[in-house]
Structures are given as structure tokens and as C-alpha cells.
Write a protein that holds these residues in place. Structure first.
Motif, PDB file in Angstrom:
ATOM      1  N   SER A 286       0.855  -1.193   0.000  1.00 24.35           N
ATOM      2  CA  SER A 286       0.000   0.000   0.000  1.00 24.35           C
ATOM      3  C   SER A 286       0.893   1.246   0.000  1.00 24.35           C
ATOM      4  CB  SER A 286      -0.889   0.015   1.241  1.00 24.35           C
ATOM      5  OG  SER A 286      -0.105   0.301   2.380  1.00 24.35           O
ATOM      6  N   HIS A 293       2.617   9.014   1.823  1.00 23.65           N
ATOM      7  CA  HIS A 293       1.968  10.131   2.530  1.00 23.65           C
ATOM      8  C   HIS A 293       2.960  10.970   3.336  1.00 23.65           C
ATOM      9  CE1 HIS A 293       2.396   6.824   5.286  1.00 23.65           C
ATOM     10  NE2 HIS A 293       2.046   7.569   6.306  1.00 23.65           N
ATOM     11  N   ARG A 300       0.106  10.768  -3.814  1.00 19.50           N
ATOM     12  CA  ARG A 300      -1.040   9.853  -3.764  1.00 19.50           C
ATOM     13  C   ARG A 300      -2.063  10.131  -4.872  1.00 19.50           C
ATOM     14  NH1 ARG A 300      -2.382  10.083   2.592  1.00 19.50           N
ATOM     15  NH2 ARG A 300      -1.651  12.195   2.194  1.00 19.50           N
ATOM     16  N   ALA A 301      -2.308  11.432  -5.129  1.00 18.45           N
ATOM     17  CA  ALA A 301      -3.297  11.777  -6.157  1.00 18.45           C
ATOM     18  C   ALA A 301      -2.816  11.337  -7.538  1.00 18.45           C
ATOM     19  CB  ALA A 301      -3.556  13.276  -6.132  1.00 18.45           C
ATOM     20  N   LYS A 304      -3.461   7.733  -7.825  1.00 18.89           N
ATOM     21  CA  LYS A 304      -4.904   7.504  -7.900  1.00 18.89           C
ATOM     22  C   LYS A 304      -5.436   7.815  -9.298  1.00 18.89           C
ATOM     23  CE  LYS A 304      -7.290   7.528  -3.672  1.00 18.89           C
ATOM     24  NZ  LYS A 304      -7.338   8.326  -2.461  1.00 18.89           N
ATOM     25  N   GLN A 307      -5.245   5.110 -11.419  1.00 18.92           N
ATOM     26  CA  GLN A 307      -5.833   3.930 -10.770  1.00 18.92           C
ATOM     27  C   GLN A 307      -4.775   2.885 -10.424  1.00 18.92           C
ATOM     28  OE1 GLN A 307      -8.584   3.399 -13.861  1.00 18.92           O
ATOM     29  NE2 GLN A 307     -10.171   4.610 -12.883  1.00 18.92           N
ATOM     30  N   ALA A 309      -3.182   3.064  -7.276  1.00 22.62           N
ATOM     31  CA  ALA A 309      -3.433   2.772  -5.862  1.00 22.62           C
ATOM     32  C   ALA A 309      -4.494   3.726  -5.330  1.00 22.62           C
ATOM     33  CB  ALA A 309      -2.161   2.936  -5.055  1.00 22.62           C
TER      34      ALA A 309
END
Lengths: 309, 253
Positions: A286, A293, A300-301, A304, A307, A309
């Protein structure tokens, strides 16, 4: 090509990985675990001298680095020591070179080692490698690709190696040895590993440009200009993420990305992530497990959006 | 990339004439600017020896002025007056006063090693830059630069404890150079960093700035390094200032 001697190595994290580079330490260990590569931390290690102690006296720096190698070789009986920080890696390599070629360095290291009460490190006792070598030579891209559970799906990456991983070339005798070996002018080990994990590496001209790390605080405006160049070049090359393999470069890029905006109004959106964080995510860990973070530049964005994580 | 070195000609050494006739030929216009002839009388015959005796500059005598260092230089690309080739030339020629004019630039070398990588004669120009900056301070031409303050803060922590803690180095450096810790860009950065950091880790990092990390049993190593460092410092001062330290010592202007 996977080589057994790189699968269990002495680990020299260095000072930065206990402080600002915490996420690099965490992700390096997590990736090693996921790949079955073993690390044994050097007992009671000291700072290698970074980029500062040599300016007080280069031979003190040689001694500091030699002590780390002496413990790993003589006390822990390792043949290979791995350093994920470019500064540590560079200094251990430089000490190795100086001790093999310079009598003056040998004398000072011998004097300081005996007074400090440990065995003097002799050139050739241990091989120093970078975290990139560790994964590239301990596992290899083919095997890595097989273990990818969560492809990076064409995430566009600019691979940034900085200065200390390739310069000056004479302290890296294993580089520039033809096909397969690492190149000092166009390094590619990080590109190779991230491509195996499914990323798309962009054509990035500033791979080995300088971020001004040595003067990140003492001549901050110069560092900001240099970092802004790197960030803008990566964006112009189409990168979503800059992959790093050095805690000083990484923190420098993050800090001066903010400073470029605050002090000079230069805004960039490219994210900065350690290559071990990207590999960790590709191996199915993860983002939290590999500390995404914890970066000031929060990727993170970007993950994301694809797609991943 | 070509090297543009026209900036080396100082305006005070140029002579321009509106109308100029030489041997009956009118050379007004583009041809009327000349570099003044000059005689240099204030050589320091020992300049190369003085700087070459400091660590890093041992190989300055090898330079054959090809300019690869300046051509590859990171700082030169953003500050054209930063010119390692030119400074090495001045040092080898003994032009001390000309070298000193650039005292506020020389310490800005970022140690990227591009010059050392490119140099065909293994001069190690990066080392020469560091030695020259050190020489300027030892001679009293230059107050301690921010770079020296940072290096000392860092090295002192390493020599005393075996390790550094980056927050402590930063705070120590700001204190030495009289800078406030609360700089807007730094606050913005720390906010971003803390936004994602786990609380436990923040506490551990904060703790480390108070309880200094230390290499176990570092005492004997500390004593050995401190003794060696002191010897070296005395040696450097003697090499630069000679046997009559006051005679060769200039006060910073």
C-alpha cells in the motif's frame, strides 16, 4: 541477472534516512522484504561525512567512511555493503579509491583507526553498492517484472539520479563497462527497474543535473534556480512523477519546489517520489506502507489518477 | 556550448575613441575600442604554492587551460562570472589582486563534480574551488561564508557524536548566520511535510533534536579526529601565512 552475493548484504542507511529521508528507509526495507532480499544493518555505524566534512579535511571523511566499511567487513564478515543514499554511496566508493591509490590516505586512516580502537579498513575488503545495484543485480528486471502485482500502468516518470551516483567517474570502476553496465553519462538502472514495473520513462535531459544540494541552505537562491530548472524540464518532458534515489536530492527537490513558488512565483505540479516507493506500490504494497503520505510532495493523487493505488 | 568570456574584460580597462586615425587610416567606429595595456607589478609568486598546499588543490599545477571545467560548470550556467578556468589561470600566474575581486563568488561552487568529471588532466577543479575559498578566508580577504558556517556546524556534530540530525544542523546553521527560523517558504514546506507525517515519527524526530543521536563508544574516535583536525588546521594556516602570520595577513574589507 540475479547474483546471490547481492541477496544478503550489509545495510548502511546513513543519517538522512533516520531523519528527513525516513520514507526512503521505510520503502527500501519494505521492497527488500517483498523481494526476499536481506539486509543486515551495520552495527553502530557513523556518518560518512556527507558533502561537508571533506571541506574541513578530506582525509577525515575518508576515515569516517572507512570505519563503516571496517565494521561491515571485519566485525560482521560481509562482502557487500549497500547504501541507498548517494552521498553515503559516493563517500564509501571515494574512500575505497583513495585507500587503494593514495599512501597519505592510508596513513591517516591507519592512525585514526588504531586510536579509535578498531581494525583499519584495507582497500578491497568489501564491495560498496547502491540500492539500485542491489535490486538490479540481486533480482534483475525480468524477475522483478514477474513479481509485479500492481503495474505502474504507463505512469510517466522522469528519472533523476543527481551528481554523486556517477561523478567523478574514476571512483566507479564498474561503470561504463559496455552493454549491461551502468553509464556515468546516461545512467539507466532506475529507468530499467521502473520500466519493468510498468512505468513509462520520459526522455529527460537533466538526469544527472545538480540540485544544488551542497548549498541547499547556505546559498538557497542558487539551489532554488537549479531545482526549478529540473522540475520544469521534467514537466516539459511530460513527467507526472520525478523518481529519486537519494535523500538529499529528494528533500532538495521538495523544499525548493515550495521555495520556488513562495519566493519566485514559479509553480510546478510534478510530484517527487523515491524509486523504492514506486517499486513497492508495483509489488502490491500500500502507498502508506512505503510512506508516500510522508513526502512533502504528496504523490497519492498522481497514483490515484492512474488507478494504480 | 561555447564559453563566452567577454565578461573578463573589465570596463575600466577599455578605451573608446569617437574619432581615431592611426598612421593615416581612419579606424573610428567598431575599431575604436581598445584594451588598455598594463604592467602587473604586484605578483604573488607563491600564490599557486599557497593554495596548492590546501587539501583539494594539490593538482592545480596540471592545468593546461582547456576550459572544460567552466564549460561543464553548473554555477557558470546561471552565473556567467563564475569561471573556474579563469581563477585557476590567475592563481597559476600569481595575480592575487585580480583573484580577490571575485571573492564573493568563488565559495558558491556546489560540488556537483561536473568539472572533475570533464577535466582531461585530473586537476580536480572542484577541490581547487574549495581550497581557494578556504584560502580567501585564511588570508583575511573574506569573512566566514555561509558555506563554511554550514560545513563547520555539520562537521562538529559528526566529530563530536559520530552522527548528525538534520533538523539540528539546520537550526544550528540559522543561528550561526543570524537567520530567522520562521522563513515563509520554510513554514510552507514544514506544513506540507507534517500534513502527511505520522504523529509518532514527528515526536521521534523532535526528540532527536533534543536528545542527540550518537554512535555508541564514539569517544576514542572523537579524540583521534579532533587531534588530527587541529594539527591540519595549524598546518594550513602556516602554509598560507608563512612564518610571519601577521605580515601576510590582510583584514577583510
Amino acid at each position: 541477472m540475479a547474483e546471490k552475493k547481492y541477496q544478503k548484504v550489509a545495510y548502511y542507511p546513513g543519517c538522512a534516512l533516520e531523519g528527513s529521508g525516513h520514507a526512503y528507509n521505510k520503502s527500501t526495507k519494505a521492497v527488500g522484504k517483498a523481494l526476499g532480499l536481506e539486509l543486515e544493518e551495520v552495527d553502530n555505524w557513523n556518518c560518512c561525512g556527507a558533502m561537508e566534512v571533506k571541506n574541513i579535511d578530506p582525509k577525515i571523511q575518508t576515515y569516517l567512511s572507512s570505519r563503516v566499511m571496517s565494521i561491515a567487513a571485519n566485525e560482521m564478515k560481509h562482502d557487500v555493503v549497500m547504501a541507498p543514499c548517494n552521498g553515503c554511496y559516493h563517500n564509501l566508493k571515494k574512500a575505497e579509491y583513495d585507500l587503494a591509490h593514495d599512501e597519505g590516505s592510508r596513513q591517516v586512516v591507519d592512525r585514526l583507526s588504531s586510536k579509535a580502537g578498531h581494525e583499519t579498513y584495507q582497500a578491497g575488503q568489501i564491495e560498496t553498492i547502491h540500492a539500485l545495484d542491489w535490486i538490479k543485480d540481486g533480482i534483475g528486471e525480468e524477475e522483478l517484472a514477474k513479481r509485479v502485482k500492481n503495474s505502474l500502468k504507463g505512469l510517466k516518470i522522469a528519472n533523476y539520479y543527481g551528481c554523486m551516483y556517477t561523478r567523478p567517474r574514476h571512483i566507479f570502476p564498474e561503470k561504463d563497462q559496455g552493454p549491461g553496465s551502468e553509464s556515468t553519462s546516461k545512467p539507466h538502472y532506475m529507468d530499467d527497474l521502473l520500466a519493468a514495473a510498468g512505468a513509462e520513462n520520459v526522455d529527460f535531459a537533466l538526469k544527472t543535473a545538480c540540485c544544488g544540494g551542497a548549498h541547499t541552505l547556505s546559498d538557497a537562491d542558487t539551489s532554488t534556480k537549479l531545482v526549478a530548472n529540473i522540475l520544469r524540464a521534467a514537466e516539459e518532458a511530460g513527467a507526472e512523477v520525478i523518481a529519486t534515489e537519494c535523500p538529499t536530492c529528494h528533500t532538495g527537490l521538495e523544499m525548493h519546489q515550495v521555495r520556488a513558488e513562495t519566493n519566485f512565483g514559479i509553480k510546478t505540479n510534478v510530484k517527487v517520489m523515491y524509486f523504492t516507493q514506486l517499486l513497492g506500490v508495483a509489488l502490491g504494497l500500500s502507498p502508506k506502507k512505503v510512506g508516500v503520505h510522508e513526502n512533502a510532495s504528496d504523490g497519492r493523487a498522481a497514483l490515484k489518477a492512474r488507478q494504480i493505488a | 556550448m561555447p564559453i563566452h568570456e567577454k565578461n573578463l574584460i573589465r570596463p575600466e580597462n577599455l578605451s573608446t575613441h569617437d574619432n581615431l586615425v592611426i598612421d593615416g587610416v581612419d579606424v573610428s567606429g567598431d575599431w575604436s575600442t581598445f584594451i588598455k595595456t598594463r604592467v602587473v607589478a604586484d605578483y604573488n609568486e607563491n600564490l599557486q604554492e599557497e593554495i596548492g598546499s590546501l587539501p583539494g588543490a594539490e593538482y592545480i599545477h596540471r592545468c593546461w587551460q582547456c576550459g572544460s571545467c567552466t564549460n561543464s560548470c553548473t554555477v557558470n550556467a546561471i552565473e556567467p562570472d563564475f569561471n573556474p578556468r579563469h581563477w585557476i589561470y590567475l592563481i597559476r600566474m600569481g595575480f592575487e589582486s585580480e583573484l580577490v575581486r571575485d571573492k564573493d563568488l568563488i565559495w558558491k561552487c556546489v560540488s556537483c563534480n561536473k568539472c572533475t568529471y570533464a577535466c582531461p588532466r585530473d586537476v580536480v577543479p572542484e577541490g581547487v574551488m574549495k581550497a581557494t575559498a578556504h584560502w580567501l578566508e585564511l588570508k583575511g580577504y573574506l569573512d566566514r561564508t555561509p558555506s563554511t558556517e554550514f560545513d563547520e556546524e555539520f562537521a562538529n556534530q559528526v566529530i563530536r557524536t559520530g552522527k548528525i540530525e538534520d533538523g539540528r544542523v539546520m537550526m544550528g546553521f540559522f543561528k550561526r548566520t543570524g537567520q530567522p527560523l520562521m522563513q515563509p517558504w520554510l513554514i510552507a514546506f514544514v506544513k506540507k511535510m507534517f500534513a502527511g507525517l505520522p504523529l509518532g515519527w514527528m515526536m521521534k524526530m523532535g526528540f532527536a533534536t533534543v536528545i542527540h543521536p550518537r554512535t555508541k563508544g564514539w569517544g576514542p574516535a572523537h579524540a583521534a579526529i579532533a587531534e588530527y583536525a587541529k594539527e591540519q588546521e595549524e598546518k594550513h594556516i602556516a602554509a598560507v601565512r608563512g612564518s610571519h602570520p601577521e605580515a601576510a595577513f590582510h583584514t577583510a574589507d
